[in-house]
Design a protein around this motif. Structure first.
Motif, mmCIF file in Angstrom:
data_model
loop_
_atom_site.group_PDB
_atom_site.id
_atom_site.type_symbol
_atom_site.label_atom_id
_atom_site.label_comp_id
_atom_site.label_asym_id
_atom_site.label_seq_id
_atom_site.Cartn_x
_atom_site.Cartn_y
_atom_site.Cartn_z
ATOM 1 N N PHE A 91 -10.103 8.303 -7.005
ATOM 2 C CA PHE A 91 -11.033 8.223 -5.888
ATOM 3 C C PHE A 91 -12.357 7.629 -6.351
ATOM 4 O O PHE A 91 -12.910 8.042 -7.371
ATOM 5 C CB PHE A 91 -11.247 9.625 -5.316
ATOM 6 C CG PHE A 91 -12.419 9.756 -4.389
ATOM 7 C CD1 PHE A 91 -13.561 10.435 -4.780
ATOM 8 C CD2 PHE A 91 -12.370 9.208 -3.119
ATOM 9 C CE1 PHE A 91 -14.638 10.563 -3.929
ATOM 10 C CE2 PHE A 91 -13.446 9.334 -2.252
ATOM 11 C CZ PHE A 91 -14.585 10.010 -2.655
ATOM 12 N N GLY A 125 -2.052 12.702 -7.921
ATOM 13 C CA GLY A 125 -1.418 12.954 -9.199
ATOM 14 C C GLY A 125 -1.063 11.652 -9.884
ATOM 15 O O GLY A 125 -1.299 10.568 -9.347
ATOM 16 N N GLY A 177 0.828 -1.199 0.000
ATOM 17 C CA GLY A 177 0.000 0.000 0.000
ATOM 18 C C GLY A 177 0.862 1.247 0.000
ATOM 19 O O GLY A 177 2.086 1.189 -0.103
ATOM 20 N N TYR A 222 -10.068 3.436 -3.555
ATOM 21 C CA TYR A 222 -9.395 4.054 -4.688
ATOM 22 C C TYR A 222 -9.083 2.969 -5.714
ATOM 23 O O TYR A 222 -8.814 1.821 -5.373
ATOM 24 C CB TYR A 222 -8.064 4.702 -4.263
ATOM 25 C CG TYR A 222 -8.183 5.993 -3.514
ATOM 26 C CD1 TYR A 222 -8.308 6.005 -2.121
ATOM 27 C CD2 TYR A 222 -8.138 7.221 -4.170
ATOM 28 C CE1 TYR A 222 -8.391 7.197 -1.419
ATOM 29 C CE2 TYR A 222 -8.214 8.416 -3.469
ATOM 30 C CZ TYR A 222 -8.345 8.394 -2.101
ATOM 31 O OH TYR A 222 -8.423 9.587 -1.408
ATOM 32 N N PHE A 231 -7.556 -0.144 -3.820
ATOM 33 C CA PHE A 231 -7.102 0.066 -2.452
ATOM 34 C C PHE A 231 -8.250 0.533 -1.570
ATOM 35 O O PHE A 231 -9.022 1.420 -1.956
ATOM 36 C CB PHE A 231 -6.002 1.135 -2.400
ATOM 37 C CG PHE A 231 -4.698 0.689 -2.976
ATOM 38 C CD1 PHE A 231 -4.363 0.993 -4.279
ATOM 39 C CD2 PHE A 231 -3.799 -0.042 -2.209
ATOM 40 C CE1 PHE A 231 -3.153 0.593 -4.822
ATOM 41 C CE2 PHE A 231 -2.586 -0.458 -2.734
ATOM 42 C CZ PHE A 231 -2.264 -0.143 -4.049
ATOM 43 N N GLN A 261 -6.455 2.019 -8.894
ATOM 44 C CA GLN A 261 -5.179 2.349 -9.508
ATOM 45 C C GLN A 261 -5.041 1.563 -10.809
ATOM 46 O O GLN A 261 -4.635 0.416 -10.813
ATOM 47 C CB GLN A 261 -3.998 2.047 -8.578
ATOM 48 C CG GLN A 261 -2.661 2.530 -9.137
ATOM 49 C CD GLN A 261 -1.511 2.318 -8.168
ATOM 50 O OE1 GLN A 261 -1.410 1.285 -7.506
ATOM 51 N NE2 GLN A 261 -0.623 3.309 -8.073
ATOM 52 N N SER A 302 -1.861 2.888 -15.447
ATOM 53 C CA SER A 302 -1.163 4.174 -15.582
ATOM 54 C C SER A 302 -0.560 4.650 -14.260
ATOM 55 O O SER A 302 0.366 5.456 -14.252
ATOM 56 C CB SER A 302 -2.129 5.232 -16.109
ATOM 57 O OG SER A 302 -3.211 5.404 -15.201
ATOM 58 N N GLY A 303 -1.107 4.181 -13.142
ATOM 59 C CA GLY A 303 -0.496 4.485 -11.850
ATOM 60 C C GLY A 303 -1.239 5.488 -10.984
ATOM 61 O O GLY A 303 -1.068 5.491 -9.773
ATOM 62 N N GLU A 304 -2.027 6.340 -11.580
ATOM 63 C CA GLU A 304 -2.713 7.358 -10.786
ATOM 64 C C GLU A 304 -3.821 6.737 -9.954
ATOM 65 O O GLU A 304 -4.559 5.891 -10.422
ATOM 66 C CB GLU A 304 -3.308 8.401 -11.735
ATOM 67 C CG GLU A 304 -4.056 9.521 -11.051
ATOM 68 C CD GLU A 304 -4.502 10.584 -12.037
ATOM 69 O OE1 GLU A 304 -4.072 10.543 -13.198
ATOM 70 O OE2 GLU A 304 -5.274 11.473 -11.627
ATOM 71 N N LEU A 305 -3.947 7.153 -8.716
ATOM 72 C CA LEU A 305 -5.037 6.670 -7.866
ATOM 73 C C LEU A 305 -6.289 7.485 -8.148
ATOM 74 O O LEU A 305 -6.274 8.716 -8.089
ATOM 75 C CB LEU A 305 -4.676 6.787 -6.385
ATOM 76 C CG LEU A 305 -4.239 5.493 -5.722
ATOM 77 C CD1 LEU A 305 -2.870 5.118 -6.223
ATOM 78 C CD2 LEU A 305 -4.258 5.633 -4.214
ATOM 79 N N THR A 312 -3.063 -3.176 1.451
ATOM 80 C CA THR A 312 -2.032 -3.525 0.478
ATOM 81 C C THR A 312 -2.586 -3.672 -0.930
ATOM 82 O O THR A 312 -1.816 -3.894 -1.858
ATOM 83 C CB THR A 312 -1.328 -4.827 0.887
ATOM 84 O OG1 THR A 312 -2.324 -5.831 1.116
ATOM 85 C CG2 THR A 312 -0.502 -4.618 2.147
ATOM 86 N N PHE A 365 -3.595 2.862 4.251
ATOM 87 C CA PHE A 365 -4.012 2.051 3.111
ATOM 88 C C PHE A 365 -3.840 0.568 3.388
ATOM 89 O O PHE A 365 -2.914 0.156 4.098
ATOM 90 C CB PHE A 365 -3.175 2.402 1.880
ATOM 91 C CG PHE A 365 -3.534 3.701 1.235
ATOM 92 C CD1 PHE A 365 -3.004 4.889 1.698
ATOM 93 C CD2 PHE A 365 -4.413 3.734 0.162
ATOM 94 C CE1 PHE A 365 -3.338 6.095 1.101
ATOM 95 C CE2 PHE A 365 -4.748 4.928 -0.446
ATOM 96 C CZ PHE A 365 -4.212 6.112 0.032
#
Lengths: 115, 115
Positions: free
Chosen positions: B47, A107, A42, B37, B91, B39, B42-45, B107, B105
């Motif tokens: 909401f 971001g 996490g 959240y 997450f 993910q 692309s990596g961005e979290l 994992t 968070f």
């Protein structure tokens, strides 16, 4: 469009070098945060700032430094003292409302690799 | 101390199947907030939802639904008729009311939806 930008997307560093990750937001948020994400784990809080010119250590602040001179900017410096800096770094911001009624928005992240 | 447990590391389903992601939390506070959240690769979290400890009503948003049960300290997330675009890491996170919104968070659960 309002949002959070992080640069660069990918960053490579040699051992012993300091590097600075950029985080900018145009959401007019008071609070900003830096997280670190390692594979299969996490997010862990590095530093946070609830207002300009003030910031606090999170759970894993050792080897990192930040500044908050402007409301929209919260750069993170990964110093040579950070023993294992290779990770994915995420910046977030929130309006800074009192208590936990706030929502953090993230971001796109910076992937840092130490060579 | 706060803790969030997502016991499912990875789930694989075929498109159109329903899938439930589990989240169990621990906190000593009576006032707290729970989040989900997403993910994507692309990596961005991104909401998805925030829920406070006073409101145990289930929530539905399109194909997404959330089941909050204080009696079992769980905040589970169900995707109905899953789609390939739902493939991501999800997450669950917890924040207590004071002194500020510190997110803890889990994992994460990797969801893979195949066509």
């Amino acid at each position: 469009d309002g949002g959070i930008t992080q640069s660069p997307k990918y960053l490579f560093r040699k051992e012993g070098q300091n590097v600075t990750l950029s985080c900018e937001q145009n959401l007019n948020h008071d609070a900003m945060y830096w997280y670190r994400q390692d594979p299969g784990q996490g997010l862990r809080l590095i530093y946070y700032s609830q207002i300009v010119n003030d910031f606090q250590k999170g759970d894993i602040a050792e080897g990192y430094s930040v500044s908050r001179e402007k409301k929209e900017s919260f750069p993170l410096t990964v110093t040579s003292a950070q023993k294992n800096p290779t990770a994915f770094y995420l910046c977030a911001s929130s309006s800074g409302l009192a208590g936990a009624t706030d929502t953090q928005y993230f971001g796109p992240g910076t992937r840092l690799t130490v060579l | 101390a706060q803790k969030v447990t997502q016991a499912q590391t990875e789930i694989s389903v075929v498109e159109k199947e329903d899938v439930t992601l589990d989240c169990v939390y621990e906190t000593r506070d009576t006032t707290y907030y729970l989040f989900w959240y997403k993910q994507p690769p692309s990596g961005e979290l991104v909401f998805l939802i925030r829920r406070n400890s006073f409101d145990e009503q289930n929530e539905i948003s399109g194909r997404y639904s959330w089941n909050f049960q204080k009696s079992t300290s769980s905040f589970n997330f169900t995707i109905t008729a899953s789609q390939v675009v739902d493939s991501a890491v999800y997450f669950c996170a917890l924040s207590e009311a004071q002194p500020f919104q510190k997110l803890v968070f889990g994992t994460g659960t990797r969801l893979l939806v195949s066509p």
